[in-house]
Design an enzyme around this catalytic site. Sequence first.
Site: not given
Ligand SMILES: [Zn+2]
Length: 343
Positions: A120, A156, A158, A243
């Site tokens: 991120h 991931d 995200h 995740d």
């Molecule tokens: Zn994540």
Amino acid sequence: MLLITSPRYEEHVTPPGHPERMERAHVFDAVAARWLEKGGRTTAPRSATPDELARVHAPEYLERVAATGGRAVMLDADTFTSPESYEIALLAAGAAVQAAEHAVDHQEPAFALVRPPGHHAERDRAMGFCLYNNVAIAAAAARARGVERVAVVDIDVHHGNGTQWMFYDDPSVLYVSTHQHPFYPGTGAADEVGNGEGAGFTVNVPLEAGSGDADYDLVYRAAVVPVLDRFAPQLLLVSAGFDAHERDPLASMRVTTDGYASVIRHLVGVAARHGGIALVTEGGYELTALAACLEATLAEVDGAAPGIPDALGEFGAGAPVSSRGHRALQAVRDAQAPYWRGI
Ligand SMILES: [Zn+2]
């Protein structure tokens, strides 16, 4: 396969209740200890150099992070430093570079077990628990070493906004992400495909909450692997976040440990056909699921996995491909048709 990690990753301390907590480093330590017992090799990380960081981050941002050394600072709504974080973040980025260099120089896989995570982090700001964009720094290091085509596959849950934007105009670094959507950080729609020369070299596979093993297998088999095979990366980097696991507390996917093993198996297959593979941890916040996924990944990459069924539908019995998988695949096909005909 080389494992790169350090007990020092516990020294990046986040506030009480924060999911990206020091105990995740203890999982890395336990996994590394078992790896050593089984005769595996590990090495300690080095710090990333200023030149390596500056390939993807802005000078003002690098100064801002360096200034957190010795202090507890809030960099973003959910990104914090403790006095050691600056030093530990340098070791996370450095380990990612080492993993990439090992894969390129020795044609042997490498796996960096690091925190804080990285995907991120943007050119000029910390975000989502991430200080430096470890995998992007590794990709840029590989490019600087003369590797012409680098693929980053972000597993991931995200979307890796930071990695996407850093290479959005760059056709030499293919960014592919499977992620929950809509979800944090908000980016990663299928129609975000890259810009200019980089058009078609960002491939987003947005999956709805509740997607499971068979949905993931479908999009990897029908879209991700074919695109990667066409791109033929000399180095495949994996943003290895776990995740999307069904037990993870942050997201809402239903991927099992076997499902993650299957995803890794697809990526190992791509690397075997085209070049090297290096993996760098990202998220994964349920500690027993994180440990199980790391072990399964090591087994897959090291070629020591027990026979995990390979054909579509053979694993996750009773959980066929859902409408979520079909919708995700259709969205990718619609968005990427001009660039990757036939997927
Ligand atoms: Zn994540």
